[in-house]
Design an enzyme around this catalytic site. Sequence first.
Site, short mmCIF file in Angstrom:
data_model
loop_
_atom_site.label_atom_id
_atom_site.label_comp_id
_atom_site.label_asym_id
_atom_site.label_seq_id
_atom_site.Cartn_x
_atom_site.Cartn_y
_atom_site.Cartn_z
N ASP A 208 -11.43 15.28 -8.07
CA ASP A 208 -10.92 14.07 -7.43
C ASP A 208 -11.54 14.03 -6.03
OD1 ASP A 208 -9.53 12.24 -5.94
OD2 ASP A 208 -7.55 12.85 -6.65
N GLN A 211 -10.70 11.84 -1.29
CA GLN A 211 -10.59 12.15 0.13
C GLN A 211 -11.77 12.96 0.66
OE1 GLN A 211 -8.45 10.66 1.91
NE2 GLN A 211 -6.92 10.01 0.42
N LYS A 234 -11.61 3.43 0.20
CA LYS A 234 -11.31 4.50 1.16
C LYS A 234 -12.56 4.89 1.96
CE LYS A 234 -7.78 6.66 -1.81
NZ LYS A 234 -6.50 6.34 -1.20
N CYS A 374 2.29 10.16 -3.08
CA CYS A 374 1.92 10.32 -4.50
C CYS A 374 1.68 11.78 -4.83
CB CYS A 374 0.71 9.48 -4.88
SG CYS A 374 0.99 7.72 -4.69
N1 PLP Z 1 -6.63 10.94 -5.32
C1 PLP Z 1 -6.40 11.15 -4.02
C2 PLP Z 1 -6.61 12.52 -3.46
C3 PLP Z 1 -5.98 10.10 -3.22
O1 PLP Z 1 -5.75 10.30 -1.93
C4 PLP Z 1 -5.81 8.83 -3.80
C5 PLP Z 1 -5.30 7.70 -3.00
O2 PLP Z 1 -4.61 7.86 -2.03
C6 PLP Z 1 -6.08 8.66 -5.15
C7 PLP Z 1 -6.50 9.74 -5.88
C8 PLP Z 1 -5.94 7.34 -5.81
O3 PLP Z 1 -6.84 6.45 -5.28
P1 PLP Z 1 -6.85 4.94 -5.76
O4 PLP Z 1 -5.49 4.40 -5.45
O5 PLP Z 1 -7.93 4.29 -4.98
O6 PLP Z 1 -7.10 4.96 -7.22
#
Ligand code: PLP
Length: 417
Positions: A208, A211, A234, A374
Amino acid sequence: MVTTSIEKGVDWVRVRGDFPILGAVDAQGRRLAFLDSAASSQKPARVIEAVERYYRETNANIHRGVYDLSERATAQYEAARHMAADFVNARSAREIVFVRNTTEGINLVAQTWGRRNVGAGDLIVVTTMDHHSNLVPWQMLAEEKGARLAAVRVTDDGKLDLDHLKELLAQGPRLVVFPHVSNSLGTINPAKEIVRLAHEAGAVTVVDGAQSVPHMPVDVQALDADFVAFSGHKMLGPMGSGVLYGKLELLEGMPPFMGGGGMIRKVSIEGSTWADVPARFEAGTPAVGDAIGLGAAVEYLQGIGMTNVREHERALTGYALERLREVPELTVYGPEDAEERAGVISFTLGDIHAHDVAAILNEENVAVRAGHHCCQPLMERLGVVATTRASLYVYNDEEDVDRLVVGLRRAQAIFAA
Ligand code: PLP
C-alpha cells in the site's frame, strides 16, 4: 530554523505560492495551516489548469474515436500513464493500471489475482497498522475462499514486529500485504526487506503505497514488490485518479476486474475474450481528465525532486516533533526519530477528545484530522479510540507547525478552565 526557504535549489515559499487555495486568509487575516495532506493533498495551479485545459480544449472519449480530439485525448491519457510509470520506475507503462484510488487498486488485486490464486486454508498476512483499505478486501477474500488471515504485530515504538512477521512467513503464506508508510503512525516500514523475506517464503506481495509514493522516491523495481497501489489525490493530483502498479507477468495472468467496454478483445453472445493489459482492467470510460491531471502532478513533483520532497518533510517532521515535546500531556505515537517516519504525526492531548482538539484547532484556521484514521485495529493496539493527526507536505513550513502548537496550548487552556 530547521529548514530555510531555499533548500537544495528549491524555493519552498514559491512552492507554497503555487497552491491557490493556500493564498486565502480567514476573517481575522490568518492564512490556512493545512495539516491534513495524508487524507488528501491540495493541488497546484498547474494541475488545476491541466484538468481545465483538457475539458476546454481536448475533451472526448478515448481509444476508439477516429477524429482529432479523440486521438489527442487518447495521446494525453497514455502520456499520463508513461509519466506515472516513470515516476515509480516501472519497467513498462503497461504495468500501470489507472484506477480511482488506492482502495480500488487493492480491491482489483483481491478480486482478480486473489480470487484465482488464494484457496481454502491459505494464509494471507496483513499488519495491525494497515488502513482498512488494505485489510477489508483481504477479509472479504478470506471469507469467500475459506482462507486464513493473520496480522503482523506492532511494537510499542510503532514499528512492525519483524520477528513476528518471520514467524508468520514460516507458515508459507500465499500473500503478504503491508503499508509502505503508516497513515496513522508515520512509520516508514522496511519495505524492501519485507518484500525480500516474503518472496523467500514464496508469497506474493501487495504494498500500500498511499502514504509513500507522494512523499519519497519509490522505485518499484528496486522494491521488487509484485503490486503497489497509490492515490493521485494524495500526491497533488485530482480526486478520482489512482494507480495500481503490477508486474507485467502477474497482470497478464489475471482475469478482468469489471466487465464492459474497453476491456474486451472479442464479444459474442456465447462469451468474450479479454484485451491486453492494462486495458483489460480499465472497463468503461476512464477518468481521462483526472489521469491527465495526475500526469501534471507527477511533472510538478519531479520538478521539485522527490529526494527534496522527502528531505523537506523529514526536516519539518523533526521540527514538529521537537516543538510538540514542549506541550505538556501530549503523547505522540510512532517512532521517535524523524529518519524513521514520514510527515504524519498522530497524538493525544491529555484526556481531551481528539475531535475537540481538532475543533479548537479549526477555530485557529489549522486543519487537522481526528478519529481512527481507518485504522481501528491499530487504535485498539495503541489503547485509544481516536487520535488527532497532523500531516505535512511540500507546502507546509515552520509557521504551520508553530500555529499547531499555539492551538494545542489554547485547547489545553480551554479544557483546564
Ligand atoms: N492506504 C493508506 C495508507 C491510506 O492512508 C489511505 C487513505 O487515507 C488509503 C489506503 C486509501 O486511499 P483512498 O481513499 O485514496 O483509496
